[in-house]
Design an enzyme around this catalytic site. Structure first.
Site, mmCIF file in Angstrom:
data_model
loop_
_atom_site.group_PDB
_atom_site.id
_atom_site.type_symbol
_atom_site.label_atom_id
_atom_site.label_comp_id
_atom_site.label_asym_id
_atom_site.label_seq_id
_atom_site.Cartn_x
_atom_site.Cartn_y
_atom_site.Cartn_z
ATOM 1 N N LYS A 169 0.854 -1.179 0.000
ATOM 2 C CA LYS A 169 0.000 0.000 0.000
ATOM 3 C C LYS A 169 0.893 1.232 0.000
ATOM 4 O O LYS A 169 1.704 1.425 0.901
ATOM 5 C CB LYS A 169 -0.891 -0.015 1.241
ATOM 6 C CG LYS A 169 -1.765 1.221 1.372
ATOM 7 C CD LYS A 169 -2.760 1.084 2.505
ATOM 8 C CE LYS A 169 -3.550 2.360 2.672
ATOM 9 N NZ LYS A 169 -4.537 2.256 3.754
ATOM 10 N N LYS A 214 -2.303 -1.561 -3.881
ATOM 11 C CA LYS A 214 -3.121 -0.355 -3.822
ATOM 12 C C LYS A 214 -2.254 0.887 -3.883
ATOM 13 O O LYS A 214 -1.266 0.940 -3.159
ATOM 14 C CB LYS A 214 -3.881 -0.401 -2.492
ATOM 15 C CG LYS A 214 -4.748 0.769 -2.194
ATOM 16 C CD LYS A 214 -5.273 0.646 -0.789
ATOM 17 C CE LYS A 214 -6.013 1.920 -0.464
ATOM 18 N NZ LYS A 214 -6.344 2.045 0.904
#
Ligand code: PBG
Ligand code: ZN
Length: 320
Positions: A191, A244
């Site tokens: 992330k 992400k």
């Protein structure tokens, strides 16, 4: 001469040789659940996305179920925030109640619970704070506690998004200890500290009140490090992984797909959604074609499933 155009002559022919498809089974729809009653509050920076109070949540959930979307990702927005994010691990917190309500009405719908503190802390950071620093090890027991309350409420999958080191191991141990050894962990393994989360922070009221998330989320410049993050989370016991954001990170997705044979999910994040919506509302792009092209790129890069705010629209388009 090589005649590639032979296989492009008609839609039937193109469809016959198509390598990648997006289907409704691929989609995971994020939901924002807020305290209060009779609420369906629009998120200004995300047209079509709302915060729902529990008494109006079913309106949206039944659309998801009717559309054939197999899973939702839940984010809770508490009324009360404090320094230590107490509502994140309150057995009767907003997210825990939402999970109970959804699972009672729709046992077959997979409910994925995001685990983080930032929606619940007054400072908006994903971990505990001391002297302006985000503490790592002290945060782990709280994340583990949150995970156990979410599993107790009936969450099918636990998805830690905080990016503290060691959280997957801490959460796995706590879940096992509490008898949830069969509840899987979907780790936000890679992330990045991305500007693409801006609209989400409006939606969840979780913008950091000072500083940024760069001391725990990854530097967008680092692809090799993303592989090490994923490897570590899998070693700690993650069952599935998320990369992400998705759109600007197709290279990370493709590398993750090559290296790791686990279920892999791309998160088509809020800013990616908002950009498309804004341009579409201006008539500058063809929303439907752009969205399907974006999601196709994520599948082509190797994602098995996609978390996307477009899920309800896409399900409708695919069924037309
Ligand atoms: C909470 C969390 C965030 C997102 C998912 N879980 C925000 C953040 O890290 O700031 C982003 C989702 C999106 O932008 O759609 N840690
Ligand atoms: Zn967070």
């Amino acid at each position: 001469m090589k005649r590639f155009r032979r296989l492009r002559t008609t839609e039937q022919m193109r469809s016959f040789v198509r390598e990648t498809t997006v289907s409704v089974e691929d989609l995971i729809y994020p939901l924002f659940v807020a305290e209060g009653t009779d609420k369906k509050d629009p998120v200004p920076s995300m047209p079509g996305i709302y915060q729902f109070s529990l008494d109006r949540l079913e309106e949206e959930v039944s659309k998801v179920v009717d559309a054939g979307i197999p899973a939702v990702l839940l984010f809770g927005i508490p009324e009360h925030k404090d320094e230590v994010g107490s509502e994140a691990y309150n057995e009767n917190g907003i997210t825990q109640r939402a999970i109970r309500q959804i699972k009672t009405a729709h046992p077959e719908l997979l409910v994925i619970a995001d685990v983080c503190l930032c929606e619940y802390t007054s400072h908006g950071h994903c971990g505990l704070i001391c002297d302006g620093h985000i503490l790592n090890d002290e945060t782990l027991p709280l994340l583990a506690k949150a995970a156990v309350t979410l599993a107790t409420a009936g969450a099918d999958i636990i998805a830690p998004s905080d990016m503290m080191d060691g959280r997957v191991a801490a959460i796995r141990a706590a879940l096992d200890e509490a008898g949830f050894e069969l509840v899987p962990i979907l780790s936000y393994a890679a992330k990045f500290a991305s500007a693409y989360y801006g609209p989400f922070r409006d939606a969840a009221g979780s913008a950091p009140q000072f500083g940024d998330r760069k001391s725990y989320q990854m530097d967008p410049a680092n692809g090799k490090e993303a592989m090490r993050e994923i490897e570590a989370d899998l070693e700690e016991g993650a069952d599935m992984i998320i990369v992400k954001p998705a759109l600007a990170y197709g290279d990370i997705a493709a590398r993750a797909r090559e290296r790791f044979d686990v279920p892999f999910i791309a998160y088509n994040v809020s800013g990616e959604y908002s950009m498309v919506k804004a341009a579409a509302e201006n008539g500058w792009i063809d929303e439907r074609r752009i969205v399907l092209e974006n999601l196709t790129s994520m599948k082509r890069a190797g994602a098995d499933r996609i978390i996307t705010y477009h899920a309800l629209d896409v399900a409708r388009w695919l069924s037309e």
